[in-house]
Motif scaffolding. Structure first.
Motif, PDB file in Angstrom:
ATOM      1  N   ALA A  43    -116.586  40.455 -92.733  1.00 21.83           N
ATOM      2  CA  ALA A  43    -116.398  41.253 -93.775  1.00 21.83           C
ATOM      3  C   ALA A  43    -117.224  41.832 -94.452  1.00 21.83           C
ATOM      4  O   ALA A  43    -117.266  42.994 -94.783  1.00 21.83           O
ATOM      5  N   GLU A  44    -118.142  40.997 -94.526  1.00 18.71           N
ATOM      6  CA  GLU A  44    -119.832  41.554 -95.154  1.00 18.71           C
ATOM      7  C   GLU A  44    -120.456  42.670 -94.334  1.00 18.71           C
ATOM      8  O   GLU A  44    -120.697  43.697 -94.941  1.00 18.71           O
ATOM      9  N   LEU A  45    -120.445  42.602 -92.871  1.00 22.64           N
ATOM     10  CA  LEU A  45    -120.680  43.490 -92.121  1.00 22.64           C
ATOM     11  C   LEU A  45    -120.097  44.638 -92.227  1.00 22.64           C
ATOM     12  O   LEU A  45    -120.656  45.798 -92.310  1.00 22.64           O
ATOM     13  N   LEU A  46    -118.631  44.654 -91.994  1.00 26.20           N
ATOM     14  CA  LEU A  46    -117.845  46.133 -92.125  1.00 26.20           C
ATOM     15  C   LEU A  46    -118.130  46.560 -93.694  1.00 26.20           C
ATOM     16  O   LEU A  46    -118.040  47.850 -93.617  1.00 26.20           O
ATOM     17  N   TYR A  47    -117.934  45.710 -94.725  1.00 24.95           N
ATOM     18  CA  TYR A  47    -118.126  46.645 -96.073  1.00 24.95           C
ATOM     19  C   TYR A  47    -119.309  47.179 -96.232  1.00 24.95           C
ATOM     20  O   TYR A  47    -119.543  48.267 -96.617  1.00 24.95           O
ATOM     21  N   GLY A  48    -120.609  46.686 -95.759  1.00 24.82           N
ATOM     22  CA  GLY A  48    -121.727  47.318 -95.800  1.00 24.82           C
ATOM     23  C   GLY A  48    -121.693  48.741 -94.761  1.00 24.82           C
ATOM     24  O   GLY A  48    -122.649  49.357 -95.051  1.00 24.82           O
ATOM     25  N   ALA A  49    -121.038  48.927 -93.969  1.00 23.97           N
ATOM     26  CA  ALA A  49    -121.015  49.835 -93.105  1.00 23.97           C
ATOM     27  C   ALA A  49    -119.992  50.904 -93.327  1.00 23.97           C
ATOM     28  O   ALA A  49    -120.264  52.222 -93.083  1.00 23.97           O
ATOM     29  N   MET A  50    -119.188  50.874 -94.668  1.00 25.76           N
ATOM     30  CA  MET A  50    -118.393  51.745 -94.948  1.00 25.76           C
ATOM     31  C   MET A  50    -119.009  52.861 -95.892  1.00 25.76           C
ATOM     32  O   MET A  50    -119.687  52.380 -97.106  1.00 25.76           O
ATOM     33  N   ASP A  51    -118.594  54.244 -95.770  1.00 27.21           N
ATOM     34  CA  ASP A  51    -119.390  55.335 -96.510  1.00 27.21           C
ATOM     35  C   ASP A  51    -118.155  55.775 -97.557  1.00 27.21           C
ATOM     36  O   ASP A  51    -117.059  55.623 -97.063  1.00 27.21           O
ATOM     37  N   GLY A  52    -118.351  55.987 -98.717  1.00 25.46           N
ATOM     38  CA  GLY A  52    -117.386  56.630 -99.688  1.00 25.46           C
ATOM     39  C   GLY A  52    -116.426  55.632 -99.714  1.00 25.46           C
ATOM     40  O   GLY A  52    -115.136  56.000 -99.756  1.00 25.46           O
ATOM     41  N   ARG A  53    -116.449  54.417-100.243  1.00 31.39           N
ATOM     42  CA  ARG A  53    -115.497  53.645-100.408  1.00 31.39           C
ATOM     43  C   ARG A  53    -114.460  53.733-101.656  1.00 31.39           C
ATOM     44  O   ARG A  53    -115.154  54.054-102.736  1.00 31.39           O
ATOM     45  N   VAL A  54    -113.164  53.487-101.354  1.00 35.20           N
ATOM     46  CA  VAL A  54    -112.212  53.573-102.593  1.00 35.20           C
ATOM     47  C   VAL A  54    -111.758  52.037-102.689  1.00 35.20           C
ATOM     48  O   VAL A  54    -111.185  51.709-101.828  1.00 35.20           O
ATOM     49  N   GLN A  55    -111.803  51.601-103.902  1.00 36.29           N
ATOM     50  CA  GLN A  55    -111.421  50.224-103.972  1.00 36.29           C
ATOM     51  C   GLN A  55    -110.303  50.051-105.085  1.00 36.29           C
ATOM     52  O   GLN A  55    -110.133  50.891-105.935  1.00 36.29           O
ATOM     53  N   THR A  56    -109.351  49.394-104.418  1.00 35.79           N
ATOM     54  CA  THR A  56    -108.153  49.306-105.456  1.00 35.79           C
ATOM     55  C   THR A  56    -107.527  47.946-105.115  1.00 35.79           C
ATOM     56  O   THR A  56    -107.423  47.096-104.052  1.00 35.79           O
ATOM     57  N   PRO A  57    -106.608  47.179-106.270  1.00 37.49           N
ATOM     58  CA  PRO A  57    -105.979  46.127-106.005  1.00 37.49           C
ATOM     59  C   PRO A  57    -104.946  46.308-104.758  1.00 37.49           C
ATOM     60  O   PRO A  57    -104.108  47.138-104.864  1.00 37.49           O
ATOM     61  N   GLY A  58    -104.957  45.447-103.907  1.00 40.77           N
ATOM     62  CA  GLY A  58    -103.904  45.676-102.843  1.00 40.77           C
ATOM     63  C   GLY A  58    -103.261  44.320-102.208  1.00 40.77           C
ATOM     64  O   GLY A  58    -103.081  43.455-103.353  1.00 40.77           O
ATOM     65  N   GLY A  59    -102.776  44.242-101.042  1.00 41.29           N
ATOM     66  CA  GLY A  59    -102.002  43.035-100.524  1.00 41.29           C
ATOM     67  C   GLY A  59    -100.772  43.845-100.541  1.00 41.29           C
ATOM     68  O   GLY A  59    -100.122  44.500-101.208  1.00 41.29           O
ATOM     69  N   SER A  60     -99.959  43.397 -99.186  1.00 43.95           N
ATOM     70  CA  SER A  60     -98.861  44.298 -99.014  1.00 43.95           C
ATOM     71  C   SER A  60     -97.666  43.988-100.005  1.00 43.95           C
ATOM     72  O   SER A  60     -97.306  45.131-100.550  1.00 43.95           O
ATOM     73  N   VAL A  61     -97.195  43.025-100.478  1.00 49.68           N
ATOM     74  CA  VAL A  61     -96.372  42.735-101.348  1.00 49.68           C
ATOM     75  C   VAL A  61     -96.756  43.373-102.627  1.00 49.68           C
ATOM     76  O   VAL A  61     -96.043  43.702-103.625  1.00 49.68           O
ATOM     77  N   ALA A  62     -98.123  42.948-103.023  1.00 48.75           N
ATOM     78  CA  ALA A  62     -98.723  43.379-104.502  1.00 48.75           C
ATOM     79  C   ALA A  62     -98.427  44.879-104.455  1.00 48.75           C
ATOM     80  O   ALA A  62     -98.123  45.402-105.486  1.00 48.75           O
ATOM     81  N   ASN A  63     -98.835  45.548-103.325  1.00 45.20           N
ATOM     82  CA  ASN A  63     -98.547  46.979-103.284  1.00 45.20           C
ATOM     83  C   ASN A  63     -97.071  47.512-103.607  1.00 45.20           C
ATOM     84  O   ASN A  63     -96.727  48.319-104.172  1.00 45.20           O
ATOM     85  N   THR A  64     -96.060  46.609-103.237  1.00 46.46           N
ATOM     86  CA  THR A  64     -94.643  46.928-103.339  1.00 46.46           C
ATOM     87  C   THR A  64     -94.444  46.784-104.741  1.00 46.46           C
ATOM     88  O   THR A  64     -93.644  47.340-105.426  1.00 46.46           O
TER      89      THR A  64
END
Length: 329
Positions: A43-64
């Motif tokens: 998770a830390e590796l992929l997070y560090g490789a992301m450009d232009g990140r958009v951060q939002t509260p999620g989770g499948s049912v939480a989005n519903t």
């Protein structure tokens, strides 16, 4: 304690979204188009490789739950976050969006707050890499009966079935809601999740649920068949209401032997993230308002179409207006 139109239980996950082409996915060893569970170091590796990140509260049912709230329902969400930067962001963002986030962040949690790195391809396909973190510790202790017993509709997230404590929490929540006169249902979440817990899924569906929502692959996986009609009939024999989304082929709803098929307009998605979640939001909104099954499905389709028109898993438009413009509200 408030009475709620809709309460969800699921993984409280911070979604971190970026755009990435197929060559980037190949380079990072990311399998396109599916959700993969990963460990903290990945998770830390992929997070560090992301450009232009958009951060939002999620989770499948939480989005519903967020989508249903945007339509006007009184909502609450039961989930587990740590008292860290991401956890506080999650809890604050949910409450600011009008969703009662029932559980305060856990001090000195044993794991960090959950997060999902979502890579959106130019064709709109999303590749999700999810570190579940502290969400995996959700148990009956985190599920207050004074909330579940006063829910008109309780919606459960299949991903939590990966842990026995989550299964117990589900059953207790479902029974409390039904005892209070409400209805309970589940988002199947993923065919691989069904493969891991088929017997438990089928038992819950048969004995404790009033409805099931899943896509074609998920419904078929319940009975290990490639024939959707067979899977629908077998599921409908266990549960009063079965809702199956079939991507561009529309939606099928089964209530006993009654079948309703609703077509959809095929569109090219900007980002398919959250399509199923927002369909569920619209369908459950219709249920909560006592609308007929076809109208519920059509509302779900409008909500899904809106969310795939932009980056991110939650609606951005004025959803009540969108429904009014479509003649559905």
């Amino acid at each position: 304690m408030s009475n709620y139109d809709l309460v969800g239980i699921g993984n409280a996950v911070v979604d971190v979204i970026t755009q990435a082409d197929d060559s980037f996915l190949d380079h990072m060893g990311i399998e396109k188009g599916i959700m993969q569970l990963i460990e903290q170091d990945r998770a830390e590796l992929l997070y560090g490789a992301m450009d232009g990140r958009v951060q939002t509260p999620g989770g499948s049912v939480a989005n519903t739950i967020a989508g249903a709230g945007a339509l006007g329902l009184e909502t609450a969400f039961i989930g587990r976050v740590r008292d860290d930067a991401l956890g506080r962001f999650y809890a604050d963002a949910m409450n600011e969006n009008g969703i009662d986030f029932v559980n305060p962040p856990v001090p000195d949690g044993e794991m960090p707050t959950s997060r999902s790195m979502i890579f959106v391809s130019p064709d709109g396909e999303r590749s999700m890499n999810t570190y579940l973190g502290i969400s995996t510790g959700l148990s009956s202790v985190d599920v207050p009966q004074e909330v579940t017993s006063k829910a008109q509709i309780m919606f459960l997230e299949g991903y939590l079935f990966d842990h026995d404590a989550g299964k117990s929490a589900f059953r207790e929540a479902a029974r409390a809601t039904r005892a209070g006169g409400g209805k309970t249902g589940i988002a199947i979440s993923d065919p691989f999740c069904v493969d891991r817990h088929r017997a438990d899924f089928l038992s819950l569906i048969q004995h404790d649920l009033d409805f099931v929502i899943g896509n074609e692959a998920e419904i078929q996986s319940l009975f290990e068949t490639d024939h959707l009609d067979d899977a629908l009939m077998m599921t409908a024999a266990l549960c009063p209401l079965v809702v199956c989304t079939r991507s561009g082929d529309g939606v099928t709803v089964m209530q006993g032997t009654e079948r309703v098929d609703v077509p959809v307009e095929r569109v090219t998605p900007v980002d398919a993230t959250g399509a199923g979640d927002q369909f569920a939001a619209g369908f459950l909104f219709g249920m909560a308002r006592g609308l007929d099954l076809e109208t519920c499905a059509r509302i779900g389709c409008v909500c899904a179409r809106e969310v795939i028109s932009h980056i991110g898993p939650r609606p951005e438009a004025d959803m009540p207006k969108l429904l009014r413009d479509s003649g559905l509200l």
